[in-house]
Design a protein around this motif. Structure first.
Motif, PDB file in Angstrom:
ATOM      1  N   VAL A   1       0.835  -1.197   0.000  1.00 55.34           N
ATOM      2  CA  VAL A   1       0.000   0.000   0.000  1.00 55.34           C
ATOM      3  C   VAL A   1       0.875   1.255   0.000  1.00 55.34           C
ATOM      4  O   VAL A   1       0.604   2.221  -0.724  1.00 55.34           O
TER       5      VAL A   1
ATOM      6  N   GLN B   1       0.886   4.188  -2.840  1.00 57.06           N
ATOM      7  CA  GLN B   1       0.612   5.591  -2.527  1.00 57.06           C
ATOM      8  C   GLN B   1       1.672   6.503  -3.143  1.00 57.06           C
ATOM      9  O   GLN B   1       1.360   7.556  -3.709  1.00 57.06           O
TER      10      GLN B   1
ATOM     11  N   GLU C   1      -7.362   1.767  -2.506  1.00 59.76           N
ATOM     12  CA  GLU C   1      -8.271   2.485  -1.597  1.00 59.76           C
ATOM     13  C   GLU C   1      -8.976   1.525  -0.635  1.00 59.76           C
ATOM     14  O   GLU C   1      -9.180   1.854   0.540  1.00 59.76           O
TER      15      GLU C   1
ATOM     16  N   CYS D   1      -6.479   0.627   2.050  1.00 59.35           N
ATOM     17  CA  CYS D   1      -6.357   1.741   2.997  1.00 59.35           C
ATOM     18  C   CYS D   1      -7.525   1.729   3.981  1.00 59.35           C
ATOM     19  O   CYS D   1      -7.339   1.892   5.200  1.00 59.35           O
TER      20      CYS D   1
ATOM     21  N   THR E   1      -2.164   0.767   6.563  1.00 58.22           N
ATOM     22  CA  THR E   1      -1.745   2.147   6.341  1.00 58.22           C
ATOM     23  C   THR E   1      -0.458   2.535   7.071  1.00 58.22           C
ATOM     24  O   THR E   1      -0.076   3.701   7.052  1.00 58.22           O
TER      25      THR E   1
ATOM     26  N   LEU F   1       2.110   4.536   4.954  1.00 58.54           N
ATOM     27  CA  LEU F   1       1.713   5.711   4.205  1.00 58.54           C
ATOM     28  C   LEU F   1       2.496   6.937   4.678  1.00 58.54           C
ATOM     29  O   LEU F   1       2.895   7.009   5.845  1.00 58.54           O
TER      30      LEU F   1
END
Length: 217
Positions: free
Chosen positions: A173, A177, A202, A205, A210, A213
């Motif tokens: 992820v 991103q 998405e 997330c 996450t 991120l």
């Protein structure tokens, strides 16, 4: 528990990250530091197959690697290469980079400093970061040809090798991103991202994957 939908979405991101380049002889291999010693193994294999005369390992430590690689990612990669029979004269260590951009910039500076002429790079990364690494290198070193390389593994095989499924999905992820936001910040070239990949990202997330991120400006 990781749901079947999350695994399906992770597979979609994994597939998108693969560049499917065919390894060919290049001026140098650059192994991007990480928690995964498999990057060093791939670089060694390329060297032993005669694809490159020289390997640069680049990377300091991060929150993921400070415990398992306390001397720095590049140093541990070098130790692995020497254990596998690569002569010390064929390995350079760049110990300061803390992100992919610095990996590229600092490795480039080291090669210039050592007088190594570079027209092409075999860029060795984790399998789920091939596209991110390629896009970064193309932005920061546009005059050389970039050939992506990583361990030829499936997502399930990779998860088994790392023994931390959540870490792998979090990293997937995070890599996705950066493909979405870093071009606008000048850190990498823009890549066309299919809507299905963005939707998978998405959903992951929303499911809480996450931890890797970064804060968007």
């Amino acid at each position: 528990m990781i749901s079947a939908q999350a695994w399906s979405d992770a597979q979609r991101l994994w597939d998108f990250q693969q560049m499917h380049h065919e390894p060919r002889p290049c001026s140098v291999a650059i192994g991007l530091g990480s928690h995964d010693l498999g990057v060093a193994d791939v670089a060694v294999d390329l060297y032993q197959r005669g694809m490159v005369p020289l390997i640069v390992f680049t990377g300091a430590t991060s929150r993921t690697t400070r415990d398992r690689m306390p001397r720095g990612e590049a140093e541990h990669y070098q130790e692995r290469a020497l254990e596998l029979g690569v002569p010390a004269s064929a390995v350079l260590v760049e110990p300061n980079a803390r992100n992919t951009g610095e990996n590229i910039r600092f490795s480039r500076s080291l090669l210039v400093e050592r007088g190594v002429a570079v027209s092409s790079v075999l860029l060795v990364s984790k399998p789920y970061e091939e596209r991110r690494a390629y896009a970064t290198a193309r932005k920061l070193w546009p005059e050389v040809e970039i050939v992506s390389a990583s361990a030829p593994m499936t997502l399930p095989e990779y998860v088994d090798s790392i023994q931390d499924p959540r870490l792998v999905l979090d990293m997937l992820v995070g890599a996705q991103q950066r493909l979405l936001i870093y071009p606008e910040q000048g850190f990498m070239i823009r890549q066309e991202v299919p809507e299905s990949v963005t939707a998978a990202y998405e959903r992951l997330c929303a499911d809480g994957f996450t931890s890797r991120l970064v804060s968007a400006p």
